[in-house]
Design a protein around this motif. Structure first.
Motif, mmCIF file in Angstrom:
data_model
loop_
_atom_site.group_PDB
_atom_site.id
_atom_site.type_symbol
_atom_site.label_atom_id
_atom_site.label_comp_id
_atom_site.label_asym_id
_atom_site.label_seq_id
_atom_site.Cartn_x
_atom_site.Cartn_y
_atom_site.Cartn_z
ATOM 1 N N GLY A 43 0.790 -1.227 0.000
ATOM 2 C CA GLY A 43 0.000 0.000 0.000
ATOM 3 C C GLY A 43 0.819 1.272 0.000
ATOM 4 O O GLY A 43 0.455 2.257 -0.654
ATOM 5 N N GLU A 44 1.930 1.269 0.717
ATOM 6 C CA GLU A 44 2.760 2.476 0.794
ATOM 7 C C GLU A 44 3.367 2.805 -0.561
ATOM 8 O O GLU A 44 3.596 3.973 -0.881
ATOM 9 N N ARG A 45 3.635 1.812 -1.376
ATOM 10 C CA ARG A 45 4.182 2.060 -2.710
ATOM 11 C C ARG A 45 3.103 2.533 -3.686
ATOM 12 O O ARG A 45 3.372 3.350 -4.566
ATOM 13 N N LEU A 46 1.878 2.011 -3.527
ATOM 14 C CA LEU A 46 0.817 2.335 -4.471
ATOM 15 C C LEU A 46 0.199 3.707 -4.213
ATOM 16 O O LEU A 46 -0.188 4.404 -5.153
ATOM 17 N N GLY A 47 0.057 4.081 -2.957
ATOM 18 C CA GLY A 47 -0.629 5.320 -2.613
ATOM 19 C C GLY A 47 -2.050 5.049 -2.158
ATOM 20 O O GLY A 47 -2.596 3.958 -2.363
ATOM 21 N N ARG A 48 -2.656 6.037 -1.527
ATOM 22 C CA ARG A 48 -3.970 5.846 -0.919
ATOM 23 C C ARG A 48 -5.077 5.690 -1.970
ATOM 24 O O ARG A 48 -5.923 4.808 -1.859
ATOM 25 N N ARG A 49 -5.083 6.529 -2.981
ATOM 26 C CA ARG A 49 -6.148 6.472 -3.985
ATOM 27 C C ARG A 49 -6.131 5.146 -4.729
ATOM 28 O O ARG A 49 -7.189 4.538 -4.960
ATOM 29 N N LYS A 50 -4.964 4.687 -5.123
ATOM 30 C CA LYS A 50 -4.887 3.434 -5.871
ATOM 31 C C LYS A 50 -5.352 2.256 -5.030
ATOM 32 O O LYS A 50 -6.021 1.352 -5.533
ATOM 33 N N CYS A 51 -4.990 2.256 -3.751
ATOM 34 C CA CYS A 51 -5.418 1.158 -2.879
ATOM 35 C C CYS A 51 -6.940 1.106 -2.768
ATOM 36 O O CYS A 51 -7.541 0.031 -2.855
ATOM 37 N N ILE A 52 -7.563 2.271 -2.588
ATOM 38 C CA ILE A 52 -9.027 2.305 -2.493
ATOM 39 C C ILE A 52 -9.646 1.922 -3.832
ATOM 40 O O ILE A 52 -10.655 1.199 -3.881
ATOM 41 N N GLY A 53 -9.058 2.376 -4.935
ATOM 42 C CA GLY A 53 -9.564 2.019 -6.258
ATOM 43 C C GLY A 53 -9.471 0.520 -6.518
ATOM 44 O O GLY A 53 -10.419 -0.099 -7.025
ATOM 45 N N ILE A 54 -8.339 -0.078 -6.160
ATOM 46 C CA ILE A 54 -8.172 -1.530 -6.324
ATOM 47 C C ILE A 54 -9.180 -2.277 -5.463
ATOM 48 O O ILE A 54 -9.800 -3.248 -5.912
ATOM 49 N N GLY A 55 -9.360 -1.810 -4.222
ATOM 50 C CA GLY A 55 -10.337 -2.445 -3.344
ATOM 51 C C GLY A 55 -11.744 -2.372 -3.914
ATOM 52 O O GLY A 55 -12.513 -3.339 -3.832
ATOM 53 N N SER A 56 -12.088 -1.233 -4.515
ATOM 54 C CA SER A 56 -13.421 -1.075 -5.108
ATOM 55 C C SER A 56 -13.621 -2.049 -6.264
ATOM 56 O O SER A 56 -14.700 -2.643 -6.415
ATOM 57 N N ILE A 57 -12.594 -2.217 -7.082
ATOM 58 C CA ILE A 57 -12.699 -3.151 -8.210
ATOM 59 C C ILE A 57 -12.886 -4.577 -7.714
ATOM 60 O O ILE A 57 -13.734 -5.333 -8.220
ATOM 61 N N PHE A 58 -12.114 -4.965 -6.702
ATOM 62 C CA PHE A 58 -12.260 -6.300 -6.124
ATOM 63 C C PHE A 58 -13.673 -6.501 -5.570
ATOM 64 O O PHE A 58 -14.288 -7.561 -5.771
ATOM 65 N N MET A 59 -14.190 -5.492 -4.860
ATOM 66 C CA MET A 59 -15.508 -5.633 -4.252
ATOM 67 C C MET A 59 -16.618 -5.698 -5.306
ATOM 68 O O MET A 59 -17.582 -6.462 -5.158
ATOM 69 N N LEU A 60 -16.489 -4.916 -6.367
ATOM 70 C CA LEU A 60 -17.476 -4.985 -7.441
ATOM 71 C C LEU A 60 -17.442 -6.346 -8.123
ATOM 72 O O LEU A 60 -18.497 -6.938 -8.424
ATOM 73 N N ALA A 61 -16.232 -6.850 -8.356
ATOM 74 C CA ALA A 61 -16.103 -8.173 -8.971
ATOM 75 C C ALA A 61 -16.678 -9.246 -8.058
ATOM 76 O O ALA A 61 -17.404 -10.147 -8.501
ATOM 77 N N GLY A 62 -16.369 -9.161 -6.767
ATOM 78 C CA GLY A 62 -16.877 -10.143 -5.816
ATOM 79 C C GLY A 62 -18.395 -10.114 -5.708
ATOM 80 O O GLY A 62 -19.049 -11.162 -5.641
ATOM 81 N N ALA A 63 -18.968 -8.906 -5.702
ATOM 82 C CA ALA A 63 -20.423 -8.785 -5.629
ATOM 83 C C ALA A 63 -21.076 -9.375 -6.873
ATOM 84 O O ALA A 63 -22.113 -10.051 -6.781
ATOM 85 N N GLY A 64 -20.476 -9.136 -8.045
ATOM 86 C CA GLY A 64 -21.013 -9.692 -9.282
ATOM 87 C C GLY A 64 -20.976 -11.209 -9.291
ATOM 88 O O GLY A 64 -21.933 -11.864 -9.717
ATOM 89 N N ILE A 65 -19.859 -11.760 -8.805
ATOM 90 C CA ILE A 65 -19.738 -13.222 -8.739
ATOM 91 C C ILE A 65 -20.795 -13.800 -7.810
ATOM 92 O O ILE A 65 -21.507 -14.752 -8.152
ATOM 93 N N GLN A 66 -20.925 -13.223 -6.615
ATOM 94 C CA GLN A 66 -21.862 -13.757 -5.628
ATOM 95 C C GLN A 66 -23.307 -13.653 -6.103
ATOM 96 O O GLN A 66 -24.112 -14.563 -5.886
ATOM 97 N N ALA A 67 -23.642 -12.535 -6.737
ATOM 98 C CA ALA A 67 -25.029 -12.334 -7.171
ATOM 99 C C ALA A 67 -25.384 -13.187 -8.378
ATOM 100 O O ALA A 67 -26.569 -13.439 -8.631
#
Length: 252
Positions: A43-67
């Motif tokens: 996370g320290e190398r990526l920065g705060r915005r990128k970490c939150i953006g990556i997390g959002s993509i993972f969560m959207l993908a996970g929600a799509g898979i589950q639904a």
């Protein structure tokens, strides 16, 4: 937990296994743990915005898979993917809030973030309760998909909000740090208030680098001028008490 343990989920087609609902729910917590550890490492190398953006993509993908799935195996995979995203987001949001908020209101912002988290848990329970009266696969597919209503705005905001000025300053990106402060303060980059804020950040960064050094894991338990060990234990204690409170609520 309420969704995957409900009768609609287990009576739906192609779901003949006797998997314990708790074991399905547990995969999400495992994903959160892995995501949080990954954020601590990269996370320290990526920065705060990128970490939150990556997390959002993972969560959207996970929600799509589950639904969209119709069997337990893919559901578990989707929960792990969502957990990874939550690990990234939940580890990074308090950091960017602390680094971006003015010192006078920093505590209020962090308290509001935790309150929003608890409100989300409260809302999830009521959504699960409401859909417990619905039959068919929509009783669990729609509640799972509804989380996207909150994840999409988070993903969009990562494209709008400025990167943490403190992170930029710590990585030698002085001009970008000053532009970030300028946006947050609503003043020109040459304004004296912006320059003073930047100098304060740089002084804090130099102090941290001198006290913590390379930032090893052992530094978390150091008793130094920054009270690193005390801060670490308080942060862990808050998270532990929050999770224990959720556990008691689920048990009741």
């Amino acid at each position: 937990m309420a969704i995957v343990s409900g009768p609609a989920y287990h009576l739906d087609s192609e779901r003949g296994s006797h998997t314990n609902p708790s074991s399905i729910s547990l995969q999400y917590e495992i994903g959160c743990c892995v995501g949080a550890i990954a954020t601590a490492i990269i996370g320290e190398r990526l920065g705060r915005r990128k970490c939150i953006g990556i997390g959002s993509i993972f969560m959207l993908a996970g929600a799509g898979i589950q639904a969209g799935v119709s069997s337990t195996g893919p559901m578990i995979a989707g929960r792990i993917v969502s957990g990874l995203g939550m690990g990234f987001i939940n580890s990074t949001c308090p950091v960017i809030l602390a680094e971006a908020a003015p010192s006078a209101t920093r505590g209020r912002f962090l308290a509001a973030q935790l309150s929003c988290l608890n409100f989300g848990i409260f809302l999830a329970y009521w959504v699960g309760f409401g859909f417990s009266y619905v039959t068919g696969s929509v009783a669990w597919r729609i509640p799972i998909a509804l989380q996207c209503c909150f994840i999409v705005p988070i993903a969009v905001l990562t494209l709008i909000v400025p990167e943490s000025s403190r992170w930029l300053a710590a990585h030698g990106r002085a001009e970008e740090s000053q532009r970030s402060i300028s946006r947050l303060m609503g003043k020109d980059i040459t304004d004296i208030a912006v320059q003073e804020q930047y100098e304060e950040i740089m002084a804090a960064v130099r102090m941290e680098q001198a006290a913590i050094g390379s930032g090893s894991w052992k530094a978390l338990l150091k008793s130094d001028d920054l009270q690193t060990r005390k801060r670490f234990l308080i942060a862990c204690g808050i998270q532990i008490m929050q999770q224990l409170g959720e556990f008691r609520l689920e048990e009741s």
